[in-house]
Design an enzyme around this catalytic site. Structure first.
Site, PDB file in Angstrom:
ATOM      1  N   GLU A  54     -32.225  33.416  39.320  1.00 15.76           N
ATOM      2  CA  GLU A  54     -32.185  34.948  38.839  1.00 15.76           C
ATOM      3  C   GLU A  54     -32.294  35.641  40.211  1.00 15.76           C
ATOM      4  O   GLU A  54     -31.515  36.697  40.085  1.00 15.76           O
ATOM      5  CB  GLU A  54     -33.113  35.011  37.800  1.00 15.76           C
ATOM      6  CG  GLU A  54     -32.725  34.373  36.640  1.00 15.76           C
ATOM      7  CD  GLU A  54     -31.564  34.514  35.791  1.00 15.76           C
ATOM      8  OE1 GLU A  54     -30.662  35.306  36.525  1.00 15.76           O
ATOM      9  OE2 GLU A  54     -31.089  33.603  35.170  1.00 15.76           O
TER      10      GLU A  54
ATOM     11  N   GLU B  39     -23.278  37.461  36.887  1.00 15.85           N
ATOM     12  CA  GLU B  39     -22.985  36.325  36.052  1.00 15.85           C
ATOM     13  C   GLU B  39     -21.995  35.285  37.099  1.00 15.85           C
ATOM     14  O   GLU B  39     -22.283  34.248  37.162  1.00 15.85           O
ATOM     15  CB  GLU B  39     -22.274  36.304  34.874  1.00 15.85           C
ATOM     16  CG  GLU B  39     -23.051  37.163  33.782  1.00 15.85           C
ATOM     17  CD  GLU B  39     -24.291  36.640  33.809  1.00 15.85           C
ATOM     18  OE1 GLU B  39     -24.738  35.323  33.567  1.00 15.85           O
ATOM     19  OE2 GLU B  39     -25.479  37.564  33.599  1.00 15.85           O
TER      20      GLU B  39
ATOM     21  N   HIS C  80     -23.969  33.805  39.787  1.00 16.78           N
ATOM     22  CA  HIS C  80     -24.510  32.444  39.511  1.00 16.78           C
ATOM     23  C   HIS C  80     -23.459  31.251  39.364  1.00 16.78           C
ATOM     24  O   HIS C  80     -24.144  29.999  39.291  1.00 16.78           O
ATOM     25  CB  HIS C  80     -24.805  32.806  37.753  1.00 16.78           C
ATOM     26  CG  HIS C  80     -26.280  33.056  37.360  1.00 16.78           C
ATOM     27  ND1 HIS C  80     -27.433  32.633  37.974  1.00 16.78           N
ATOM     28  CD2 HIS C  80     -26.756  34.301  36.630  1.00 16.78           C
ATOM     29  CE1 HIS C  80     -28.464  33.316  37.539  1.00 16.78           C
ATOM     30  NE2 HIS C  80     -27.918  34.254  36.769  1.00 16.78           N
TER      31      HIS C  80
ATOM     32  N   GLY D 249     -27.768  40.271  28.235  1.00 17.77           N
ATOM     33  CA  GLY D 249     -26.764  41.040  28.477  1.00 17.77           C
ATOM     34  C   GLY D 249     -25.426  40.021  28.754  1.00 17.77           C
ATOM     35  O   GLY D 249     -24.542  40.160  28.262  1.00 17.77           O
ATOM     36  N   ALA D 250     -25.749  38.754  29.263  1.00 17.31           N
ATOM     37  CA  ALA D 250     -24.874  37.823  29.593  1.00 17.31           C
ATOM     38  C   ALA D 250     -25.520  36.418  29.864  1.00 17.31           C
ATOM     39  O   ALA D 250     -26.623  36.458  29.962  1.00 17.31           O
ATOM     40  CB  ALA D 250     -23.618  38.104  30.480  1.00 17.31           C
TER      41      ALA D 250
ATOM     42  N   ASN E 143     -22.601  30.487  31.666  1.00 15.87           N
ATOM     43  CA  ASN E 143     -22.285  29.125  31.274  1.00 15.87           C
ATOM     44  C   ASN E 143     -21.064  28.914  32.300  1.00 15.87           C
ATOM     45  O   ASN E 143     -20.137  29.896  32.189  1.00 15.87           O
ATOM     46  CB  ASN E 143     -21.814  28.976  30.008  1.00 15.87           C
ATOM     47  CG  ASN E 143     -22.937  29.634  28.961  1.00 15.87           C
ATOM     48  OD1 ASN E 143     -23.993  29.020  28.868  1.00 15.87           O
ATOM     49  ND2 ASN E 143     -22.326  30.712  28.178  1.00 15.87           N
TER      50      ASN E 143
HETATM   51 ZN    ZN Z   1     -29.054  35.758  35.571  1.00 13.44          ZN
END
Ligand code: ZN
Length: 1085
Positions: free
Chosen positions: A535, A513, A516, A476-477, A480
């Protein structure tokens, strides 16, 4: 040794650049180009041959195109199912083409073949044996799991098969390759145990700064270099322990020039003081480049290693390292590059210390054509132009990062920009045509970044955040740091075109994201055994940010269980699951960590900890964890220590003691309760869904006992936000409900915040069902209502409880206005439905379900002009289910819409896209013969869009007329597509007619589908539940046991399944029948 393993050995050898393989592949390919009709000179490895010759589409006029045409033709003829299988096995292009075609045409295939389209995908598994293959398969699974009829267990066993293949490859491909090349007939049995991983970097050196330059070549005028890249790297590092060898990672696909003076080592502060390079050793197994020096490096000193030249290939969409992505815009094919470096792919782009704990700063330069922009983690420092080429130099990263978070994009993209409330720059990028669909992402992303900064009181530390929509992106993504890459469908949202499902997906992925940036990027897992630290946290913290940004979605109440808890529990209820934290080393082991255990189960662990610690303590502990380990790495124990510290003087929980039982062993418990007055006795056992499943002891366990945080309340107390707590300490427990009168109801695991199931004694189930039905059901919270349905159905579906309690619970559903309980009931009652389908009780079930869904059906009916998010979810599920069970208005509307559409088939937007399958099927099932005939001739005609034609084809199997079905299957047999049509017929109303047809036409089916014909038979087992069914199946088994390709284990699985179904019927049929009959007695529908 199976032939596919030989084939894949060649593919892999070529892929890894084995010179002999490359040479022979190219010569084979050239021979074939000279004489395209002669395919015998090409073996299955030609997928590799094509890839190595680049630009295959231009080069392969006849054969390649003819394969594509064949597949396309088969799709329009609805024969793709079997044709893909034969292409997969027989065509020179073979596997990769079949996969690509299937993925590109997935919607059409699903429409054409219904759930049996999944079988197309499962057969790829035999050929899948790389981490990239596994990624593809798992991504497919993630995407498809909510499709009704998604065969979860088959999917999981397919994943397991691929994992085994990967292990086989790791152990054997080199040997097999040698063996093939030597043309000997000697075979070697694979070793029983995989070699332990011994490929961690030595703890001698620590990098501090990388200076990297990369040049990708994308254009025709780049000549031979086209679709390759080259570059150089310098790494400053400190010596932690004196050594005379520098061990770096470089993947086999990255060619490092180790000729004289191309690799140099010098003192950092005194560059003229060089250290002699004795020799360079490549250790393929561990993807090491070992630079042996002529003298020792001095502990505590800093050095610089320069590698002046390396080269690599830009593989098209292999989604690893630096890869090539193609798309068309304005009728023109465009090329771009993007990266995916997590987990061990940085070493495919530049030599590096490729472990997550070896963080450093990075100085990146990208040399690229000036028609494209270049993006990296940091803002551009300067760009210089030389002819057509730009050299873009980026600022040195302002923080240390692990190699896996580096990202590069070179593309002809455009952007929009916004300043966040905290004055950070957020930009969104895409191909120019798509840019306007990034408005929602930009504004939502901006709010979310600010939310997290304020929530953690830790600012986002980079000067900018770019979010880029990539046409070919595997996940999905990818988070970074400073340059988050998304698949287009995960970032583009156009309210004019896309529905609420898409909006939800986009918002949730951005939330994930950006979470993260703190969990994963600021504090990074120390090693890949702790993937859940990245995750599980990013998944859980999607919730508070979505709650803040889209409050009307009510995500904690309506989506946490659906998206995280049910998915985690459905995965973890089998012996094929695994512990959350387990030793991993080999790259494919590392990959296999990225599954529902890390993501969804990880999120559930957070929900559980948040509950037993309390929200404030939980947040305080996490804040101190983020502060303590920022710009560094952590393991689970360090996180638990911070949470334990935060709880001192409060509940004094020993978090590690509790959580070890949840993370070091797989599975979860079902807590079985019994009451004596106001004392409750609780027992715990591991919950396994399939009683036929063979246990295995391949993982460490703690006897499958857990520290279980119990929360409870009762009818008089109804305390849901701060319920009483008790612990089950790895065994049984007794607890008191002081307010209980002893004969009111009680609830345990309030709001399903704990990761376990609850099985009450019969009396309590009955009291709860009665209460919900006869009182204000909202006095029990929405999440707990869903939980009751989920637990009652799941425990009964696992054959551990009578089904009648779940059927009784359903009865309050007519009053339900919340999405989650409706969703849960529809999701979980499927087994009961399948068991009753051919019984006298089925009419009552239909009637019952129609009644229960009637209110929610009328709430929004067929009006889609609203923008209510939860309304849309409820509406789609209610309408689908109502039509399925024959709701009269639903049927009338469906038939009307279908007829209108038939009069103007070019108006493909006339029917809500998420309801098309429902509408077509209802029209066939409840419509006249005439409608069926019209649909049939429409399907048979040329003037209908191909995806619509596929839907019609699948809907034709919905008819209830036996003779129509018979005729349809006969036609399908002629068309050689009987396999999928029979599957569709048996799943709808035609089980018996489908069985008879299969038996009567067995020889022909066998001729057409080969061994595949057997899987037609096995799929009947899901619905077989009588002694005579079993006799039929066994008679078939006995008769064909000696047929080549007959799989005894598939047969045995089918027999076991039928026996289990028979047991279910013996135990449940009469009471469920009676319950449904009583419940529906007064219905007027
Ligand atoms: Zn993730």
């Amino acid at each position: 040794m199976n032939s596919y393993k030989q084939i894949e050995a060649i593919n892999t050898a070529c892929y890894y650049g084995h010179q002999h393989c490359v040479d022979s592949a190219q010569s084979q390919f050239n021979q074939w180009l000279d004489n395209p009709e002669e395919t015998s000179c090409l073996n299955y490895a030609s997928g590799t041959v094509l890839e190595m010759s680049h630009d295959s589409h231009d080069l392969y006029p006849q054969k390649f195109l003819s394969e594509i045409l064949y597949l396309d033709y088969a799709l329009t003829k609805k024969e793709a199912n079997s044709v893909i299988g034969s292409v997969l096995r027989n065509s020179p292009i073979g596997y990769s083409m079949a996969v690509e075609f299937t993925m590109a045409n997935w919607d059409a295939l699903r429409a054409a073949h219904g759930t049996s389209a999944f079988n197309i995908v499962w057969q790829f598994a035999d050929f899948m044996n790389t981490a990239a293959d596994l990624m593809k398969l798992e991504e497919f699974g993630r995407k498809s799991q909510y499709v009704p009829g998604f065969p979860e267990k088959t999917y999981q066993s397919t994943v397991d098969k691929v994992k085994l293949n990967i292990q086989w490859m790791e152990r054997n491909y080199e040997a097999v390759y040698q063996q093939l090349m030597d043309a000997t007939s000697k075979t070697e049995e694979p070793a029983d145990e995989r070699e332990p991983f011994d490929g961690r970097l030595p703890e001698t050196l620590a990098p501090s700064l990388y200076t990297i330059s990369v040049t990708p070549y994308l254009d025709e005028e780049d000549g031979e270099k086209r679709f390759t890249f080259d570059g150089s790297v310098e790494i400053i590092f400190e010596v932690l322990n004196s050594t005379d060898v520098i061990v770096l990672h470089a993947h086999g696909t990255l060619k490092v020039d180790d000729s004289d003076s191309m690799i140099t080592v010098a003192e950092k502060d005194n560059p003229s003081q060089t250290i002699g390079v004795d020799r360079v050793e490549i250790v393929e197994k561990y993807e090491f480049v070992m630079v042996h020096l002529t003298s020792n490096l001095v502990m505590g000193s800093e050095y610089i290693i320069k590698m002046d030249s390396f080269t690599g290939t830009l593989h098209h969409a292999d989604f690893q390292g630096l890869y090539l992505s193609n798309y068309t815009e304005g009728g023109e094919t465009k090329h771009m590059v993007a990266t995916q470096l997590e987990t061990t792919n940085a070493r495919r782009v530049f030599p590096c210390f490729d472990e997550p704990a070896l963080k450093a700063t990075f100085d990146v330069t990208i040399v690229h054509k000036n028609t494209r922009i270049a993006l990296c983690n940091m803002p551009v420092k300067e760009t210089t132009t030389d002819g057509d080429w730009n050299t873009t130099v980026f600022d040195t990263t302002s923080v240390v990062m692990p190699t896996y978070l580096i990202a590069i994009v070179v593309a002809d993209f455009r952007s929009m920009e916004i300043q966040t409330a905290n004055n950070k720059t957020m930009r969104v990028w895409s191909r120019p045509e798509a840019l306007s669909a990034l408005n929602y992402s930009m504004h939502t992303g901006s709010e979310m970044l600010t939310f997290f900064e304020d929530y953690w009181e830790i600012g986002y530390p980079l000067p900018k955040q770019d979010m880029v929509a990539i046409p070919d992106f595997y996940f999905g993504a990818m988070e970074n740091w400073g340059l988050v890459l998304y698949r287009e469908t995960a970032l583009l949202y156009d309210p004019q075109v896309n529905d609420q499902y898409r909006k939800h997906r986009v918002a949730a992925i951005i939330a994930h994201e950006l979470a993260h940036m703190w969990f994963g990027n600021l504090v990074t897992l120390d090693w890949w055994d702790h993937v859940w630290l990245n995750e599980g946290y990013a998944s859980f913290f999607e919730l508070p940010v979505l709650e803040a940004v889209e409050p009307s979605w009510d995500v904690f109440n309506q989506f946490f269980q659906r998206d995280d808890l049910y998915r985690a529990m459905d995965f973890d209820d089998s012996w094929s699951s695994h512990p959350t934290v387990r030793p991993v080393g080999w790259p494919d082991d590392i990959w296999s960590q990225f599954d529902r255990i890390a993501y969804q189960r990880g999120s559930c662990m957070n929900m559980m900890m948040r509950t037993f610690l309390g929200e404030d303590t939980f947040k305080e502990g996490l804040k101190s964890y983020l502060n303590e380990y920022q710009y560094s790495n952590a393991v689970s124990d360090q996180l638990f220590a911070e949470l334990t510290k935060a709880d001192v003087g409060k509940k004094n929980t020993d978090v590690k003691k509790v959580m070890d039982t949840w993370l070091l062993q797989m599975g979860y418990p079902v807590v079985t309760l019994s009451r004596d007055g106001n004392t409750i006795h609780a027992e715990q056992t591991r919950f396994i869904m399939d009683p036929n499943e063979e246990p295995n002891d391949k993982h460490y366990d703690m006897g499958y006992k857990w520290h279980i945080p119990l929360t409870f309340t009762d009818e008089s107390e109804k305390e849901y936000s701060n319920p009483t707590e008790a612990w089950m300490e790895v065994g049984p427990a007794d607890f008191n409900i002081p307010t209980s009168s002893g004969d009111d109801w009680y609830l345990v695991n309030i709001n399903q915040n704990g990761f376990y199931r609850v099985k009450y004694e019969d009396a309590n189930w009955n009291k709860l069902a009665t209460y919900l039905k006869e009182n204000d059901h909202t006095t029990i919270p929405v999440r707990t209502r869903a939980q009751l349905l989920d637990d009652a159905f799941s425990i009964a579906n696992a054959h551990q409880m009578d089904q009648v309690y779940s059927i009784k619970l359903l009865e309050y559903l007519s009053k339900e206005t919340d999405y989650l309980p409706l969703y849960t009931a529809i999701l979980r009652h499927g087994y009961t439905r399948d068991m009753l389908k051919r019984t006298a009780a089925y009419g009552y079930l239909e009637r019952h379900m129609r009644y229960l869904l009637n209110n929610s059906y009328w709430e929004l009916e067929w009006d889609f002009s609203h923008d209510s998010h939860l309304g849309y979810y409820k509406q789609i599920d209610s309408l689908r289910t109502a039509c399925y069970y024959g709701h009269s208005d639903c049927i009338m509307r469906a038939k009307m819409q279908f007829n209108q559409w038939m009069d103007n088939i070019n108006d493909t937007s006339a029917i809500e896209s998420n309801l098309k399958d429902t509408v077509y099927c209802a029209a066939m099932k409840y419509g006249s013969e005439d409608i069926w005939e019209r649909a049939w001739s429409l399907y048979d005609s040329e003037n209908i869009p191909s995806d619509e034609r596929s839907r019609v084809r699948s809907a034709l199997a919905c008819s209830k007329e036996q003779w129509i079905l018979e005729r349809y299957m006969e036609y399908a047999l002629l068309k050689k597509e009987a396999s999928s049509v029979i599957g569709n017929v048996l799943r709808n109303s035609g089980h018996t007619v489908a069985w008879d047809f299969t038996m009567n036409n067995w020889n022909e089916l066998k001729e057409i589908h080969g061994n595949g014909a057997l899987s037609i038979v096995w799929q009947f087992a899901d619905y077989m539940n009588t002694d005579s069914d079993l006799t039929k199946l066994q008679a078939f088994g006995n008769k064909y046991m000696d047929m080549p390709g007959f799989s005894t284990s598939s047969y045995q699985n089918a027999v076991d399944k039928v026996k289990l179904n028979i047991d279910w019927m013996k135990r449940n049929y009469q009471p469920v029948y009676q319950q449904l009959k009583d419940a529906t007695r007064n219905y007027v529908l």
